[in-house]
Design a protein around this motif. Structure first.
Motif, mmCIF file in Angstrom:
data_model
loop_
_atom_site.group_PDB
_atom_site.id
_atom_site.type_symbol
_atom_site.label_atom_id
_atom_site.label_comp_id
_atom_site.label_asym_id
_atom_site.label_seq_id
_atom_site.Cartn_x
_atom_site.Cartn_y
_atom_site.Cartn_z
ATOM 1 N N ILE A 57 -5.532 1.633 -9.223
ATOM 2 C CA ILE A 57 -6.517 1.163 -8.248
ATOM 3 C C ILE A 57 -6.234 1.835 -6.912
ATOM 4 N N VAL A 58 -7.237 2.497 -6.361
ATOM 5 C CA VAL A 58 -7.099 3.080 -5.023
ATOM 6 C C VAL A 58 -7.837 2.167 -4.054
ATOM 7 N N SER A 59 -7.101 1.488 -3.208
ATOM 8 C CA SER A 59 -7.717 0.545 -2.274
ATOM 9 C C SER A 59 -7.046 0.648 -0.910
ATOM 10 N N GLY A 60 -7.735 0.145 0.093
ATOM 11 C CA GLY A 60 -7.170 0.136 1.429
ATOM 12 C C GLY A 60 -6.036 -0.873 1.537
ATOM 13 N N PHE A 61 -5.068 -0.590 2.419
ATOM 14 C CA PHE A 61 -3.957 -1.524 2.630
ATOM 15 C C PHE A 61 -3.262 -1.200 3.942
ATOM 16 N N LEU A 62 -2.400 -2.103 4.372
ATOM 17 C CA LEU A 62 -1.597 -1.899 5.576
ATOM 18 C C LEU A 62 -0.205 -1.419 5.190
ATOM 19 N N GLU A 71 -2.990 1.761 8.825
ATOM 20 C CA GLU A 71 -4.016 1.063 8.051
ATOM 21 C C GLU A 71 -4.865 2.087 7.312
ATOM 22 N N LEU A 72 -4.870 1.989 5.983
ATOM 23 C CA LEU A 72 -5.752 2.820 5.175
ATOM 24 C C LEU A 72 -7.034 2.026 4.957
ATOM 25 N N ALA A 73 -8.127 2.492 5.539
ATOM 26 C CA ALA A 73 -9.406 1.778 5.482
ATOM 27 C C ALA A 73 -10.400 2.612 4.681
ATOM 28 N N LEU A 74 -10.541 2.305 3.401
ATOM 29 C CA LEU A 74 -11.426 3.066 2.529
ATOM 30 C C LEU A 74 -12.792 2.431 2.375
ATOM 31 N N TYR A 95 4.759 -1.177 18.688
ATOM 32 C CA TYR A 95 4.409 -0.477 17.454
ATOM 33 C C TYR A 95 3.426 0.657 17.721
ATOM 34 N N ILE A 96 3.512 1.682 16.889
ATOM 35 C CA ILE A 96 2.495 2.729 16.835
ATOM 36 C C ILE A 96 1.530 2.357 15.713
ATOM 37 N N TYR A 97 0.243 2.302 16.024
ATOM 38 C CA TYR A 97 -0.768 1.922 15.031
ATOM 39 C C TYR A 97 -1.763 3.062 14.847
ATOM 40 N N ARG A 98 -2.093 3.356 13.593
ATOM 41 C CA ARG A 98 -3.116 4.348 13.286
ATOM 42 C C ARG A 98 -4.000 3.826 12.149
ATOM 43 N N LYS A 99 -5.310 4.051 12.277
ATOM 44 C CA LYS A 99 -6.263 3.691 11.221
ATOM 45 C C LYS A 99 -6.762 4.971 10.571
ATOM 46 N N LEU A 100 -6.672 5.055 9.247
ATOM 47 C CA LEU A 100 -6.956 6.295 8.522
ATOM 48 C C LEU A 100 -7.987 6.059 7.432
ATOM 49 N N LYS A 101 -8.842 7.051 7.213
ATOM 50 C CA LYS A 101 -9.929 6.906 6.255
ATOM 51 C C LYS A 101 -9.648 7.590 4.920
ATOM 52 N N TYR A 103 -6.580 8.843 1.940
ATOM 53 C CA TYR A 103 -5.218 8.609 1.462
ATOM 54 C C TYR A 103 -4.299 9.759 1.853
ATOM 55 N N TYR A 104 -4.780 10.997 1.796
ATOM 56 C CA TYR A 104 -3.915 12.134 2.130
ATOM 57 C C TYR A 104 -3.509 12.112 3.600
ATOM 58 N N ARG A 105 -4.349 11.533 4.460
ATOM 59 C CA ARG A 105 -3.982 11.410 5.867
ATOM 60 C C ARG A 105 -2.896 10.355 6.059
ATOM 61 N N LEU A 106 -2.929 9.310 5.247
ATOM 62 C CA LEU A 106 -1.856 8.300 5.290
ATOM 63 C C LEU A 106 -0.517 8.939 4.948
ATOM 64 N N ILE A 107 -0.491 9.735 3.888
ATOM 65 C CA ILE A 107 0.736 10.415 3.471
ATOM 66 C C ILE A 107 1.219 11.347 4.569
ATOM 67 N N GLU A 108 0.281 12.044 5.198
ATOM 68 C CA GLU A 108 0.641 12.969 6.286
ATOM 69 C C GLU A 108 1.297 12.211 7.439
ATOM 70 N N LYS A 109 0.710 11.078 7.838
ATOM 71 C CA LYS A 109 1.266 10.305 8.955
ATOM 72 C C LYS A 109 2.673 9.798 8.626
ATOM 73 N N ILE A 110 2.865 9.316 7.405
ATOM 74 C CA ILE A 110 4.195 8.851 6.997
ATOM 75 C C ILE A 110 5.201 9.992 7.112
ATOM 76 N N THR A 111 4.802 11.178 6.656
ATOM 77 C CA THR A 111 5.673 12.357 6.722
ATOM 78 C C THR A 111 6.018 12.716 8.160
ATOM 79 N N ILE A 112 5.024 12.687 9.022
ATOM 80 C CA ILE A 112 5.239 13.011 10.439
ATOM 81 C C ILE A 112 6.199 12.023 11.085
ATOM 82 N N PHE A 113 5.948 10.739 10.903
ATOM 83 C CA PHE A 113 6.781 9.729 11.549
ATOM 84 C C PHE A 113 8.188 9.673 10.951
#
Length: 209
Positions: free
Chosen positions: A57-62, A73-76, A102-108, A110-120
């Motif tokens: 299941i690919v779904s949005g999550f925090l 936040e992954l907002a699909l 906290y640093i907060y980012r909202k992403l549309k 999944y690949y951008r979520l992975i990128e942000k995790i890698t950066i941080f």
């Protein structure tokens, strides 16, 4: 803590109805075993009880990292499918965490979520990386125009990969592609960064209130 929920849906392989778990929120500090599942895209992977094939299941999550004070936040979902009460609670939690540094980012995507995790995870300032990525994309788009001698419809994705250091130079490495099967690696020399970018690349504190 990490929060998950249950849903019922038919298996995409055999069409039998299944009760499946999916995560609404993941705390990788309290549940570090879930982080790798996120990075490989298998956070909500289950096995069909009928055909025994995988269901993902690919779904949005925090994504919540308490140690680094990162909230992603992954907002699909489309706007019409948003639960507004749930969104209000989420926004209140977000605002409270931002007040706590906290640093907060909202992403549309999944690949951008992975990128942000890698950066941080590499203790980098994501806004500086984004600025460089925009320049890299412009270079690629212009190159395609020159090769094709016409306007190009190529939509290059430019994703941060790592910082690479050698004796002579230091470079920001990106994965660039229009299709995942046609990925190429491009490098941006530190010498081409502006003075502000050089000063802020390793400064995450500037991103916090």
């Amino acid at each position: 803590m990490s929060l998950n929920n249950k849903t019922r849906q038919n298996c995409p392989h055999c069409d039998s109805e299944q009760e499946l778990n999916y995560y609404q929120s993941v705390n990788v500090t309290l549940n570090p075993e879930l982080k790798n599942k996120i990075l490989i895209g298998r956070l909500n992977e289950s096995t069909c009880t009928n055909c025994h094939k995988g269901i993902n299941i690919v779904s949005g999550f925090l994504y919540h990292d308490m140690s680094q004070k990162i909230m992603l936040e992954l907002a699909l979902a489309d706007d019409y499918s948003i639960d507004h009460k749930e969104e209000e609670v989420k926004n209140q939690m977000r605002d409270k965490l931002i007040e706590q540094g906290y640093i907060y980012r909202k992403l549309k995507h999944y690949y951008r979520l992975i990128e942000k995790i890698t950066i941080f995870d590499q203790n980098l300032n994501d806004l500086v990386v984004e600025e460089v990525a925009v320049r890299m994309k412009a270079i690629l788009d212009e190159s395609i125009k020159e090769i094709a001698h016409t306007e190009s419809n190529s939509d290059f994705k430019v994703l941060f990969k790592k910082i690479e250091s050698s004796v002579l130079k230091k470079e920001i490495v990106f994965n660039c592609f229009t299709h995942p099967r046609q990925m190429m690696e491009m490098k941006y020399d530190f010498e081409n960064l502006t003075s502000d970018e050089k000063n802020n690349l390793y400064n995450q504190d500037i991103l916090r209130k």
